[in-house]
Write an enzyme that holds these catalytic residues in place. Sequence first.
Site, mmCIF file in Angstrom:
data_model
loop_
_atom_site.group_PDB
_atom_site.id
_atom_site.type_symbol
_atom_site.label_atom_id
_atom_site.label_comp_id
_atom_site.label_asym_id
_atom_site.label_seq_id
_atom_site.Cartn_x
_atom_site.Cartn_y
_atom_site.Cartn_z
ATOM 1 N N ASP A 36 -14.471 5.559 9.052
ATOM 2 C CA ASP A 36 -15.627 6.405 9.382
ATOM 3 C C ASP A 36 -15.952 7.325 8.207
ATOM 4 O OD1 ASP A 36 -13.503 8.134 9.666
ATOM 5 O OD2 ASP A 36 -14.080 8.894 11.636
ATOM 6 N N SER A 37 -15.157 7.236 7.124
ATOM 7 C CA SER A 37 -15.518 7.874 5.851
ATOM 8 C C SER A 37 -16.869 7.331 5.383
ATOM 9 C CB SER A 37 -14.440 7.619 4.789
ATOM 10 O OG SER A 37 -14.128 6.242 4.713
ATOM 11 N N ASP A 59 -12.814 1.551 12.420
ATOM 12 C CA ASP A 59 -12.431 2.944 12.687
ATOM 13 C C ASP A 59 -13.282 3.483 13.836
ATOM 14 O OD1 ASP A 59 -10.914 5.138 12.169
ATOM 15 O OD2 ASP A 59 -11.896 5.680 10.283
ATOM 16 N N LYS A 116 -8.848 1.442 14.723
ATOM 17 C CA LYS A 116 -7.993 2.582 14.349
ATOM 18 C C LYS A 116 -8.539 3.808 15.065
ATOM 19 C CE LYS A 116 -8.299 4.894 10.214
ATOM 20 N NZ LYS A 116 -8.593 6.263 10.675
ATOM 21 N N GLU A 143 -7.738 8.269 15.642
ATOM 22 C CA GLU A 143 -6.982 9.461 15.229
ATOM 23 C C GLU A 143 -6.305 10.108 16.435
ATOM 24 O OE1 GLU A 143 -9.576 12.139 13.056
ATOM 25 O OE2 GLU A 143 -10.198 10.562 11.673
ATOM 26 N N GLU A 154 -1.828 10.684 7.000
ATOM 27 C CA GLU A 154 -2.762 11.274 6.026
ATOM 28 C C GLU A 154 -2.340 12.681 5.627
ATOM 29 O OE1 GLU A 154 -6.950 10.747 6.751
ATOM 30 O OE2 GLU A 154 -7.498 12.063 5.080
HETATM 31 O O1 KIV Z 1 -12.213 6.806 7.280
HETATM 32 C C1 KIV Z 1 -11.370 6.454 6.449
HETATM 33 O O2 KIV Z 1 -11.684 5.962 5.362
HETATM 34 C C2 KIV Z 1 -9.963 6.660 6.805
HETATM 35 C C3 KIV Z 1 -8.953 6.486 5.723
HETATM 36 C C4 KIV Z 1 -9.048 7.584 4.767
HETATM 37 C C5 KIV Z 1 -7.581 6.318 6.261
HETATM 38 O O3 KIV Z 1 -9.664 6.978 7.918
#
Ligand code: KIV
Length: 265
Positions: A45-46, A84, A114, A116, A183
């Site tokens: 989600d970056s 994510d 994934k 959090e 992280e």
């Molecule tokens: O969103 C992302 O790119 C991430 C990584 C930094 C692990 O969660």
Amino acid sequence: MKRITTATFLEKKQRGEKITVLTAYDYLTAKIVDSAGVDAILVGDSLGMVALGYPSTVPVTMDEMIHHTKAVVRGRERAMVIFDMPFLSYQTGIRDAILNAGRALKETGCDAVKLEGGVEQAETIRALVDAGIPVMGHIGLQPQSVNVYGGYKLRGKSEEERKKLLEDAKAVEEAGAFAVVLEKIPSDLAKEITESLSIPTIGIGAGKFCDGQVLVFHDMVGLFEEFKPKFVKRYAELGKEARRAVEEFIKEVKNGEFPSDEHSY
Ligand code: KIV
């Protein structure tokens, strides 16, 4: 070509072979990182900050993640693709989490999701795994909670935080996750967590003792230039190179050098 699976992740940990993960948000980047041989592509989600220009990952939606993950899946052959789960796509309850993660798998063709959170997300992870959805956990710095913590500071510095992170890691493993991202935590804590788990740990800013490493592609090739956390190593300076190329193009168009006969019909 043999596809990387969650079982491959586990085998790699057991053999002591490091796991490599990079982000991608589009078809071409997915092709580059897949053909170079990464084990997994994380559609992080970056995406929100790197590709969409948002100030944090908080505004990212399921529709945006699905749109980009479809492109990534079209670009990969071998690597596992991990989706994510964006902010509020799973924190609102187990039913929402299953429907959204299921949508991710069905609509994009990704292999896993994934999310959090540690102890507080363990029940959700268990429900997703029971529903047939592989889950990668993510503990330590959790960017979706930036507004609670007021920044992106190192986690696990105090004894209390260390204890909580060890509990989080155990909870994620016991809930059935196939791997967990650590992280921005101290290396010695990441080592302790890695040694205490049978599932692989994938570090970002968590030092060299993790079972694998993940970086944001745009950070490691120097395309995202707004800031560089200490844990990022730049393996190329593509941002500088792209700017140089654009400046040369502008100059050559203005002075009539481009297009030459070579580039004309
Ligand atoms: O969103 C992302 O790119 C991430 C990584 C930094 C692990 O969660």
